[in-house]
Design a protein around this motif. Structure first.
Motif, short mmCIF file in Angstrom:
data_model
loop_
_atom_site.label_atom_id
_atom_site.label_comp_id
_atom_site.label_asym_id
_atom_site.label_seq_id
_atom_site.Cartn_x
_atom_site.Cartn_y
_atom_site.Cartn_z
N GLN A 7 0.83 -1.20 0.00
CA GLN A 7 0.00 0.00 0.00
C GLN A 7 0.86 1.26 0.00
N THR A 8 1.75 1.31 -0.99
CA THR A 8 2.68 2.41 -1.15
C THR A 8 2.60 2.94 -2.57
N MET A 9 2.76 4.25 -2.72
CA MET A 9 2.77 4.87 -4.03
C MET A 9 4.00 5.76 -4.12
N ALA A 10 4.67 5.73 -5.26
CA ALA A 10 5.78 6.64 -5.52
C ALA A 10 5.22 7.79 -6.33
N LEU A 11 5.54 9.02 -5.92
CA LEU A 11 5.00 10.21 -6.54
C LEU A 11 6.13 11.15 -6.93
N ALA A 12 6.09 11.64 -8.16
CA ALA A 12 7.04 12.66 -8.63
C ALA A 12 6.33 14.00 -8.48
N PRO A 13 6.70 14.81 -7.48
CA PRO A 13 6.01 16.09 -7.28
C PRO A 13 6.12 17.00 -8.50
N ALA A 14 5.10 17.82 -8.69
CA ALA A 14 5.04 18.71 -9.85
C ALA A 14 6.08 19.81 -9.79
N ASN A 15 6.60 20.11 -8.59
CA ASN A 15 7.57 21.20 -8.47
C ASN A 15 9.00 20.76 -8.81
N GLY A 16 9.17 19.52 -9.27
CA GLY A 16 10.48 19.07 -9.71
C GLY A 16 11.39 18.50 -8.64
N THR A 17 10.92 18.38 -7.40
CA THR A 17 11.73 17.78 -6.34
C THR A 17 11.78 16.27 -6.55
N PRO A 18 12.71 15.59 -5.88
CA PRO A 18 12.83 14.13 -6.05
C PRO A 18 11.54 13.39 -5.66
N ALA A 19 11.39 12.20 -6.19
CA ALA A 19 10.21 11.37 -5.92
C ALA A 19 10.09 11.09 -4.43
N ILE A 20 8.85 10.97 -3.97
CA ILE A 20 8.59 10.68 -2.56
C ILE A 20 7.70 9.45 -2.46
N SER A 21 7.76 8.82 -1.30
CA SER A 21 6.97 7.63 -1.02
C SER A 21 5.74 8.04 -0.23
N ILE A 22 4.57 7.59 -0.69
CA ILE A 22 3.30 7.90 -0.04
C ILE A 22 2.74 6.62 0.56
N ASP A 23 2.43 6.65 1.85
CA ASP A 23 1.82 5.52 2.54
C ASP A 23 0.31 5.61 2.37
#
Length: 105
Positions: free
Chosen positions: A39-55
């Motif tokens: 139940q994890t999603m990897a997200l590339a933020p629109a502001n160009g920062t590195p990808a983050i992990s979403i629980d």
């Protein structure tokens, strides 16, 4: 003995400072992948920062079951301290991913 133990526990609980309510994070970005097992999603933020992990554990799986990679979403949540993961409380499909450079016809 029990009264002494209760007095110690009550004094420790009363001595802790109150916590400050933080405003929720709102992150727009592009879905890289969704792992339904953890139940994890990897997200590339629109502001160009590195990808983050979403629980996604607090969300019903029906809220994100149809998501695919490259879809543009909005995540509302909080940082799970001390880890860098974000705990999602709301998840919205904004629009399917669109390129930043217009496509020729």
């Amino acid at each position: 003995m029990i009264g002494l133990l209760l007095a110690i526990l009550a004094s420790e609980a009363a001595s802790q400072p109150p916590t400050i309510q933080e405003p929720p994070l709102v992150i727009d970005g592009r879905v890289l992948w969704v792992d339904f097992g953890s139940q994890t999603m990897a997200l590339a933020p629109a502001n160009g920062t590195p990808a983050i992990s979403i629980d996604l554990r607090r969300l019903p799986q029906s809220d994100y079951h149809g998501f695919r990679g490259n879809e543009y979403v909005r995540v509302v949540g909080y940082i799970l301290r001390p880890s860098p993961r974000v705990q999602a409380f709301q998840l919205y499909l904004v629009t399917p991913w669109y390129p930043s450079v217009p496509q020729s016809p």
